[in-house]
Design a protein around this motif. Structure first.
Motif, PDB file in Angstrom:
ATOM      1  N   GLU A 344       0.847  -1.200   0.000  1.00  0.00           N
ATOM      2  CA  GLU A 344       0.000   0.000   0.000  1.00  0.00           C
ATOM      3  C   GLU A 344       0.877   1.243   0.000  1.00  0.00           C
ATOM      4  O   GLU A 344       1.641   1.478   0.933  1.00  0.00           O
ATOM      5  CB  GLU A 344      -0.908   0.002   1.235  1.00  0.00           C
ATOM      6  CG  GLU A 344      -2.000  -1.051   1.174  1.00  0.00           C
ATOM      7  CD  GLU A 344      -2.984  -0.939   2.331  1.00  0.00           C
ATOM      8  OE1 GLU A 344      -2.690  -0.203   3.294  1.00  0.00           O
ATOM      9  OE2 GLU A 344      -4.034  -1.596   2.271  1.00  0.00           O
ATOM     10  N   ASN A 345       0.790   2.028  -1.067  1.00  0.00           N
ATOM     11  CA  ASN A 345       1.522   3.296  -1.127  1.00  0.00           C
ATOM     12  C   ASN A 345       0.521   4.437  -1.164  1.00  0.00           C
ATOM     13  O   ASN A 345      -0.423   4.406  -1.948  1.00  0.00           O
ATOM     14  CB  ASN A 345       2.398   3.352  -2.393  1.00  0.00           C
ATOM     15  CG  ASN A 345       3.590   2.424  -2.263  1.00  0.00           C
ATOM     16  OD1 ASN A 345       4.345   2.503  -1.307  1.00  0.00           O
ATOM     17  ND2 ASN A 345       3.743   1.522  -3.216  1.00  0.00           N
ATOM     18  N   TYR A 346       0.745   5.413  -0.305  1.00  0.00           N
ATOM     19  CA  TYR A 346      -0.189   6.542  -0.240  1.00  0.00           C
ATOM     20  C   TYR A 346       0.459   7.818  -0.766  1.00  0.00           C
ATOM     21  O   TYR A 346       1.647   8.046  -0.565  1.00  0.00           O
ATOM     22  CB  TYR A 346      -0.644   6.781   1.205  1.00  0.00           C
ATOM     23  CG  TYR A 346      -1.557   5.700   1.709  1.00  0.00           C
ATOM     24  CD1 TYR A 346      -2.933   5.739   1.465  1.00  0.00           C
ATOM     25  CD2 TYR A 346      -1.055   4.616   2.437  1.00  0.00           C
ATOM     26  CE1 TYR A 346      -3.774   4.735   1.927  1.00  0.00           C
ATOM     27  CE2 TYR A 346      -1.889   3.610   2.900  1.00  0.00           C
ATOM     28  CZ  TYR A 346      -3.244   3.681   2.643  1.00  0.00           C
ATOM     29  OH  TYR A 346      -4.074   2.686   3.088  1.00  0.00           O
ATOM     30  N   ALA A 347      -0.367   8.643  -1.430  1.00  0.00           N
ATOM     31  CA  ALA A 347       0.091   9.977  -1.847  1.00  0.00           C
ATOM     32  C   ALA A 347      -0.814  10.987  -1.159  1.00  0.00           C
ATOM     33  O   ALA A 347      -1.901  10.644  -0.667  1.00  0.00           O
ATOM     34  CB  ALA A 347      -0.023  10.108  -3.361  1.00  0.00           C
ATOM     35  N   LEU A 348      -0.365  12.241  -1.101  1.00  0.00           N
ATOM     36  CA  LEU A 348      -1.182  13.301  -0.514  1.00  0.00           C
ATOM     37  C   LEU A 348      -1.698  14.173  -1.650  1.00  0.00           C
ATOM     38  O   LEU A 348      -0.911  14.672  -2.453  1.00  0.00           O
ATOM     39  CB  LEU A 348      -0.344  14.136   0.461  1.00  0.00           C
ATOM     40  CG  LEU A 348       0.365  13.344   1.569  1.00  0.00           C
ATOM     41  CD1 LEU A 348       1.281  14.251   2.365  1.00  0.00           C
ATOM     42  CD2 LEU A 348      -0.631  12.686   2.505  1.00  0.00           C
ATOM     43  N   ASP A 349      -3.017  14.335  -1.719  1.00  0.00           N
ATOM     44  CA  ASP A 349      -3.611  15.129  -2.794  1.00  0.00           C
ATOM     45  C   ASP A 349      -3.567  16.606  -2.406  1.00  0.00           C
ATOM     46  O   ASP A 349      -4.252  17.037  -1.472  1.00  0.00           O
ATOM     47  CB  ASP A 349      -5.065  14.681  -3.030  1.00  0.00           C
ATOM     48  CG  ASP A 349      -5.638  15.266  -4.313  1.00  0.00           C
ATOM     49  OD1 ASP A 349      -5.072  16.262  -4.795  1.00  0.00           O
ATOM     50  OD2 ASP A 349      -6.638  14.728  -4.825  1.00  0.00           O
ATOM     51  N   GLN A 350      -2.750  17.385  -3.134  1.00  0.00           N
ATOM     52  CA  GLN A 350      -2.567  18.802  -2.795  1.00  0.00           C
ATOM     53  C   GLN A 350      -3.812  19.628  -3.110  1.00  0.00           C
ATOM     54  O   GLN A 350      -3.995  20.710  -2.565  1.00  0.00           O
ATOM     55  CB  GLN A 350      -1.357  19.377  -3.559  1.00  0.00           C
ATOM     56  CG  GLN A 350      -0.037  18.731  -3.176  1.00  0.00           C
ATOM     57  CD  GLN A 350       0.268  18.831  -1.690  1.00  0.00           C
ATOM     58  OE1 GLN A 350       0.118  19.865  -1.077  1.00  0.00           O
ATOM     59  NE2 GLN A 350       0.682  17.724  -1.091  1.00  0.00           N
ATOM     60  N   ASN A 351      -4.672  19.115  -4.003  1.00  0.00           N
ATOM     61  CA  ASN A 351      -5.897  19.854  -4.334  1.00  0.00           C
ATOM     62  C   ASN A 351      -6.974  19.669  -3.269  1.00  0.00           C
ATOM     63  O   ASN A 351      -7.949  20.390  -3.226  1.00  0.00           O
ATOM     64  CB  ASN A 351      -6.460  19.402  -5.692  1.00  0.00           C
ATOM     65  CG  ASN A 351      -5.547  19.835  -6.824  1.00  0.00           C
ATOM     66  OD1 ASN A 351      -4.789  20.781  -6.674  1.00  0.00           O
ATOM     67  ND2 ASN A 351      -5.612  19.134  -7.945  1.00  0.00           N
ATOM     68  N   LYS A 352      -6.815  18.653  -2.435  1.00  0.00           N
ATOM     69  CA  LYS A 352      -7.835  18.372  -1.415  1.00  0.00           C
ATOM     70  C   LYS A 352      -7.219  18.452  -0.025  1.00  0.00           C
ATOM     71  O   LYS A 352      -7.364  17.523   0.779  1.00  0.00           O
ATOM     72  CB  LYS A 352      -8.447  16.989  -1.650  1.00  0.00           C
ATOM     73  CG  LYS A 352      -9.245  16.906  -2.929  1.00  0.00           C
ATOM     74  CD  LYS A 352      -9.910  15.556  -3.062  1.00  0.00           C
ATOM     75  CE  LYS A 352     -10.684  15.429  -4.368  1.00  0.00           C
ATOM     76  NZ  LYS A 352     -11.083  14.060  -4.634  1.00  0.00           N
ATOM     77  N   SER A 353      -6.483  19.522   0.231  1.00  0.00           N
ATOM     78  CA  SER A 353      -5.790  19.777   1.505  1.00  0.00           C
ATOM     79  C   SER A 353      -5.115  18.509   2.059  1.00  0.00           C
ATOM     80  O   SER A 353      -5.406  18.043   3.155  1.00  0.00           O
ATOM     81  CB  SER A 353      -6.720  20.394   2.538  1.00  0.00           C
ATOM     82  OG  SER A 353      -7.814  19.544   2.828  1.00  0.00           O
ATOM     83  N   GLU A 354      -4.237  17.964   1.241  1.00  0.00           N
ATOM     84  CA  GLU A 354      -3.375  16.822   1.604  1.00  0.00           C
ATOM     85  C   GLU A 354      -4.155  15.590   2.077  1.00  0.00           C
ATOM     86  O   GLU A 354      -3.760  14.919   3.017  1.00  0.00           O
ATOM     87  CB  GLU A 354      -2.344  17.239   2.653  1.00  0.00           C
ATOM     88  CG  GLU A 354      -1.439  18.357   2.195  1.00  0.00           C
ATOM     89  CD  GLU A 354      -0.048  18.292   2.786  1.00  0.00           C
ATOM     90  OE1 GLU A 354       0.103  17.667   3.837  1.00  0.00           O
ATOM     91  OE2 GLU A 354       0.883  18.858   2.191  1.00  0.00           O
ATOM     92  N   VAL A 450      -2.880  15.085 -12.049  1.00  0.00           N
ATOM     93  CA  VAL A 450      -3.158  15.087 -10.602  1.00  0.00           C
ATOM     94  C   VAL A 450      -2.080  15.911  -9.904  1.00  0.00           C
ATOM     95  O   VAL A 450      -0.987  16.096 -10.442  1.00  0.00           O
ATOM     96  CB  VAL A 450      -3.159  13.651 -10.017  1.00  0.00           C
ATOM     97  CG1 VAL A 450      -4.379  12.883 -10.430  1.00  0.00           C
ATOM     98  CG2 VAL A 450      -1.897  12.895 -10.401  1.00  0.00           C
ATOM     99  N   ARG A 451      -2.406  16.395  -8.686  1.00  0.00           N
ATOM    100  CA  ARG A 451      -1.386  17.104  -7.903  1.00  0.00           C
ATOM    101  C   ARG A 451      -1.128  16.317  -6.634  1.00  0.00           C
ATOM    102  O   ARG A 451      -1.579  16.663  -5.546  1.00  0.00           O
ATOM    103  CB  ARG A 451      -1.862  18.525  -7.566  1.00  0.00           C
ATOM    104  CG  ARG A 451      -1.628  19.522  -8.685  1.00  0.00           C
ATOM    105  CD  ARG A 451      -1.765  20.947  -8.201  1.00  0.00           C
ATOM    106  NE  ARG A 451      -0.685  21.323  -7.305  1.00  0.00           N
ATOM    107  CZ  ARG A 451      -0.843  22.107  -6.240  1.00  0.00           C
ATOM    108  NH1 ARG A 451      -2.020  22.575  -5.933  1.00  0.00           N
ATOM    109  NH2 ARG A 451       0.178  22.418  -5.482  1.00  0.00           N
TER     110      ARG A 451
END
Length: 755
Positions: A344-354, A450-451
Motif C-alpha cells: 500500500e503506497n499513499y500519496a497526498l492530494d494537494q488539491n484536497k488539503s493533503e 493530478v497534484r
C-alpha cells in the motif's frame, strides 16, 4: 450467431461479392461471440473491453513478476558481497570480485574509488537482474551509521528488504537502527544469517537475539548442514530437501535427501516454523490445530501471507563469501516478498488539503514518481525515480509538483551500479533514472493530471560541524560548486556560514561522513581544502518562564520607530514536535494584526542565536499578551526589533541551559581490556547503560557526549592493541552539567573578546 459460422459467412461474402461489400454494407457489421448482427456499438464496446482485459492481464503478470528489494545491515555483515553473488548467479556479471579487491577491481556495486580503497559502501547503488523470469530491482545500502540517509531513502521506495546478520556478531547496534528504519517505512523483510563458515558461527543464537532485541516474530526456514569449516549446505524446512552448492563459484545447486543425522533437528525446527507462522496466520492455524498434514505449498503460502503482512520474518542462512545459500535466498525473495501491487503506497492530494490517496500501483493510472536520490553524473544531474503509478516515456513531459515546473524527459536509463542502459519507457513498480532534470531529493513528479505528493523521508539532524575553506583563492568557484552539489545529493549534509568568523561551516552525521566529503572535494573537484577543528552542534534552551515588556522607541528626525511588546517565554517539553512556538494572545487592537507576523519573525530571528554561546535556542514558546503601537511611528521593522530586544532582555531570567548532542556508543573489545575501556568512558563523562559478554569479547553500550568523543577511534585502538571497534549514532540533545556550561560560556566570551 457463433464465432466460426459468422466468420464463414463473412469470408463467403468476400469471395462472392468482392465489390459489393462496402464498409457500410449491413452484412459487414457483425459481432463475433454469438452477438446479433447489426449492433455496431456492441462490437466497439466488446473489443475495447477485450483490449482493456488483455492490457490488464499483461501488466498484472508483469507486476507480479517484479520485486524491489534493498539489502541492509550492520557494517561488515556482507551486504555488498551478497549483492555481488546475486548479480553473478543471475547472469548480470560474469566474474566475482571481492570488496577489498586485491585484483584492483573491487565489487561491482562499490563503484567509487573511495569505496574500493576503504572497503566500505558510501553511496547506495541500484541494479536489476532476472531470476526465474522474475525481474528484481536491488539497492545495496551502506552499513555505516554516518551514511544513514542512504538507507532511509532506499527503504522509503522499496517494497521489501533483506536484513543481513552476521552469524558471529549477531544483532549489532546498526542492525537495530536498520530494523527500526524498516519498521518506519513498513517494509516486509527476510533475514539472512551470513558467514556460517566463520569460527564461532551460531545461527540459533542470532535468531534468539533477533526475537529479543528486534522483537521479531520469526523462525528459521532453513537448517545448516554443518557449521564453521564443516559448513556444506542447507536443508529447506518448507520443501524438506537438502541443497549443496558445487562448482567453482557454487553455481550448481544439487538437491538431495536430508542427511539422516539431521532428521530429528529438521522435524523439530519445521514444527517450530509451523507453530510460529500459525500464530499469525489463521488458515495455517486451523490446519495445525486440527492435526491435518501441512503440505509444502500450504506452508509456503502461509509464510508469504504472514511476511507481506509484516507479521513474520523468515530466517535464511548461508555464507555469501563461500558461495553457499544465495540461490535459495533469491527463491525466498520471489516466494515471500511482495510485488509492487501488494504494497500500500499513499500519496497526498494537494488539491484536497493533503487528503491521503491510495495508489493502486498500476501502469494504467496517472503518472506519479518520487525522486529519491540525486547524483552528479558525467552528463549532468542523474535523478533516481521510483515510479508508483503510470508510465513514463522518453520525450514525455512531467511536472514537478513541489516547484510547479514542467520538464521534458530527455533521457531515461536503468542503472547497474555506475553503468547505464538506455530505455524507451518505464512503468509503475520500476526504478529508473533520468538525466538533465533539475530537482531536489524527495520531489514528486506527475503527468499534470493530478497534484499528488509522496510523503518525504525522515532526515536526521546533523550532529557535527567542521570549518572548511579552499587553500588557494582561485579555486573558490569549484569549491562552492562542490558544496552545492553535495548538499543537493545528501539531505544530512548542510552548509552554512559562520556570521562572526566568515568561515564556511559544513555539518553532517559524524567524523567519517565529513571526512569523505572533504576527500571528494579534493578528488572530484581538484580543490585542496583546509579543515578547521570539528565543532559540536550545541543548542540552548530555557528552563523556566520569564516575562518581557520592551518598548522600542527611536526618534531621529522624520518618521521614528515605535513598538512595544509584552508577554512571556517558557520552555516546551523536550519531546515536542515543534522546537519553537509563537502564540498571539493579544486581546483587541493594542497591536494592529498586520504587525504580528513581523513580531513572530523577530522572535524567531532572536532564537537563532542564544546569548550563552551563540547557538540556536530550541524548545521555547513565546506568548505575546499585550503591547502598544503608535499611529505614525509604528512599522514592521520597529516591532521586529522590539521582539528581538525583548527576547534578549528576558532570556537570562529564563535560566537558559546549553544542550549537547549525546551519542549512543556501542563498543566491542576483548574482555581483558574491559576495565581500561570502561574507565576511559567514565573519564569522557559517559553513562554505561549495557554490558554484555559475547564469547571472548565484552560489548559495552554507553551514552557519551559527542564533544568528548573526538579522536576516540585512535584512543580505543591504543587501549585495546588495535582489537577494539565501536559504532556511534546520535541519541538526543541533553543539558550539560553546570561546570561544562561555565567552561563553554567562558570560552565563547574569550573568543568574542579577541575578535
Amino acid at each position: 450467431m457463433a464465432r466460426s459460422s459468422a466468420t464463414r459467412l463473412l469470408s463467403t461474402l468476400r469471395r462472392g461479392h468482392k465489390n459489393s461489400l462496402s464498409p457500410l454494407h449491413p452484412l459487414a457489421v457483425l459481432i463475433l461471440d454469438g452477438a446479433p448482427l447489426g449492433s455496431r456499438r456492441g462490437l466497439a464496446t466488446s473489443s475495447a473491453a477485450r483490449v482493456k482485459e488483455e492490457k490488464e492481464a499483461w501488466w498484472k503478470e508483469a507486476m507480479e513478476r517484479m520485486r524491489n528489494i534493498g539489502i541492509s545491515a550492520h557494517i561488515d555483515s556482507g551486504k555488498t558481497t551478497l549483492t555481488e553473488r546475486i548479480l553473478y548467479y543471475t547472469g548480470r556479471i560474469h566474474e566475482i570480485h571481492e570488496v577489498r579487491g586485491r585484483d584492483g577491481v573491487g565489487a561491482k556495486m562499490d563503484s567509487m574509488d573511495l569505496e574500493r580503497e576503504k572497503g566500505i559502501t558510501i553511496q547506495s547503488a541500484a541494479t536489476y537482474c532476472k531470476w526465474n523470469d522474475y525481474q528484481i530491482n536491488i539497492i545495496d545500502t551502506p552499513g555505516h551509521v554516518d551514511f544513514t540517509i542512504e538507507v532511509e531513502r532506499a527503504l522509503r521506495v522499496l517494497d521489501g528488504a533483506i536484513l543481513v546478520l552476521c552469524s558471529v556478531g549477531g544483532v549489532q547496534s546498526q542492525s537495530i537502527t536498520v530494523d527500526r528504519q524498516m519498521r518506519r517505512y513498513e517494509v516486509p523483510r527476510l533475514a539472512f544469517i551470513n558467514k556460517l563458515d566463520r569460527m564461532g558461527a551460531d545461527p540459533w543464537k542470532v535468531l534468539n537475539q533477533a526475537r529479543s532485541k528486534l522483537r521479531h516474530h520469526s523462525a528459521a526456514v532453513q537448517v545448516p548442514i554443518g557449521l564453521e569449516e564443516e559448513f556444506q549446505g542447507l536443508v529447506d524446512l518448507v520443501e524438506l530437501k537438502a541443497y549443496y552448492f558445487h562448482g567453482a563459484n557454487g553455481e550448481k545447486v544439487v538437491t538431495e535427501d536430508i542427511p539422516p543425522k539431521l532428521e530429528a533437528l529438521v522435524t523439530e525446527k519445521r514444527r517450530e516454523l509451523i507453530e510460529v507462522v500459525s500464530e499469525v496466520d489463521d488458515k495455517l492455524a486451523e490446519a495445525f490445530l486440527n492435526d491435518e498434514p501441512i503440505s509444502s505449498s500450504d506452508l509456503k503460502m502461509a509464510i508469504r501471507r504472514a511476511t507481506t503482512a509484516r507479521k513474520f520474518v523468515p530466517f535464511f542462512m548461508g555464507s555469501a563469501f563461500k558461495n553457499k545459500g544465495v540461490q535459495p535466498l533469491l527463491d525466498g525473495v520471489l516466494n515471500y516478498l511482495p510485488c509492487p501491487t501488494e504494497v500500500e503506497n499513499y500519496a497526498l492530494d494537494q488539491n484536497k488539503s493533503e487528503e491521503k490517496v491510495l495508489l493502486p500501483g498500476t501502469p494504467v493510472g496517472p503518472f506519479v514518481a518520487l525522486a529519491f536520490k540525486l547524483e552528479e553524473g558525467r552528463f549532468g544531474q542523474l535523478t533516481y525515480l521510483r515510479i508508483y503509478e503510470g508510465v513514463i516515456r522518453k520525450g514525455d513531459f512531467m511536472i514537478n509538483v513541489n516547484t510547479g515546473k514542467k520538464i521534458k524527459v530527455p533521457r531515461l536509463v536503468r542503472m547497474h551500479a555506475d553503468e547505464m542502459e538506455d530505455i524507451q519507457e518505464a512503468h509503475a513498480g520500476q526504478i529508473a533514472a533520468v538525466f538533465g532534470v533539475d530537482c531536489a531529493s524527495g520531489d514528486t513528479f506527475t503527468d499534470g493530471s493530478v497534484r499528488y505528493t509522496m510523503t518525504s523521508m525522515n532526515v536526521p539532524e546533523p550532529v557535527m560541524s567542521l570549518a572548511v575553506s579552499p587553500v588557494s583563492k582561485d579555486s573558490g568557484g569549484q569549491f562552492s560548486k562542490a558544496l552545492n552539489r553535495f548538499q543537493k545529493e545528501d539531505p544530512t549534509f548542510r552548509v552554512g556560514l559562520d556570521v562572526e568568523s566568515g568561515q564556511t561551516i559544513i555539518s553532517g552525521m559524524g567524523e567519517l561522513h565529513l571526512d569523505i566529503y572533504v576527500e571528494r572535494i579534493r578528488r572530484e573537484y581538484k580543490v585542496d581544502a583546509k579543515v578547521g577543528k570539528p565543532r559540536v552542534n550545541f543548542r540552548e534552551t530555557v528552563t523556566q518562564r520569564a516575562e518581557f515588556d520592551y518598548l522600542h522607541k527611536k526618534q531621529s528626525g522624520g518618521q521614528g520607530q515605535y513598538g512595544r511588546v509584552c508577554g512571556y517565554i517558557e520552555p516546551l517539553p523536550m519531546d515536542s514536535p515543534a522546537k519553537f512556538e509563537f502564540e498571539n494572545m493579544v486581546i483587541g487592537q493594542a497591536i494592529p494584526s498586520n504587525f504580528i507576523p513581523a513580531i513572530e519573525k523577530g522572535f524567531k530571528e532572536a532564537s537563532n542565536s542564544g546569548s550563552l554561546i551563540g547557538h540556536p535556542v530550541e524548545y521555547v514558546r513565546v506568548v505575546l499578551t499585550d503591547g502598544a503601537s503608535h499611529a505614525v511611528d509604528s512599522s514592521e521593522l520597529a516591532f521586529k526589533l522590539a521582539a528581538i530586544y525583548a527576547f534578549r532582555q528576558c532570556y537570562a531570567a529564563a535560566k537558559p541551559v546549553i544542550l549537547e548532542p549525546v551519542m549512543k556508543v556501542e563498543l566491542k573489545a576483548p574482555t581483558e581490556f574491559q576495565g581500561t575501556v570502561t574507565g576511559d568512558i567514565n573519564k569522557r563523562k559517559g553513562m554505561i547503560v549495557g554490558n554484555d559478554q559475547e564469547g571472548d569479547d565484552t560489548v559495552v553500550v554507553a551514552h557519551v557526549p559527542l564533544n568528548n568523543m573526538f579522536g576516540y577511534s585512535t584512543a580505543l585502538r591504543s587501549m585495546t592493541q588495535g582489537k577494539g571497534e565501536f559504532t556511534m549514532e546520535y541519541l538526543e540533545h541533553s543539558p550539560v552539567s553546570q561546570d561544562v556550561q561555565m567552561q563553554l560560556v567562558n570560552t565563547y566570551k574569550a573568543t568574542k573578546g579577541t575578535e
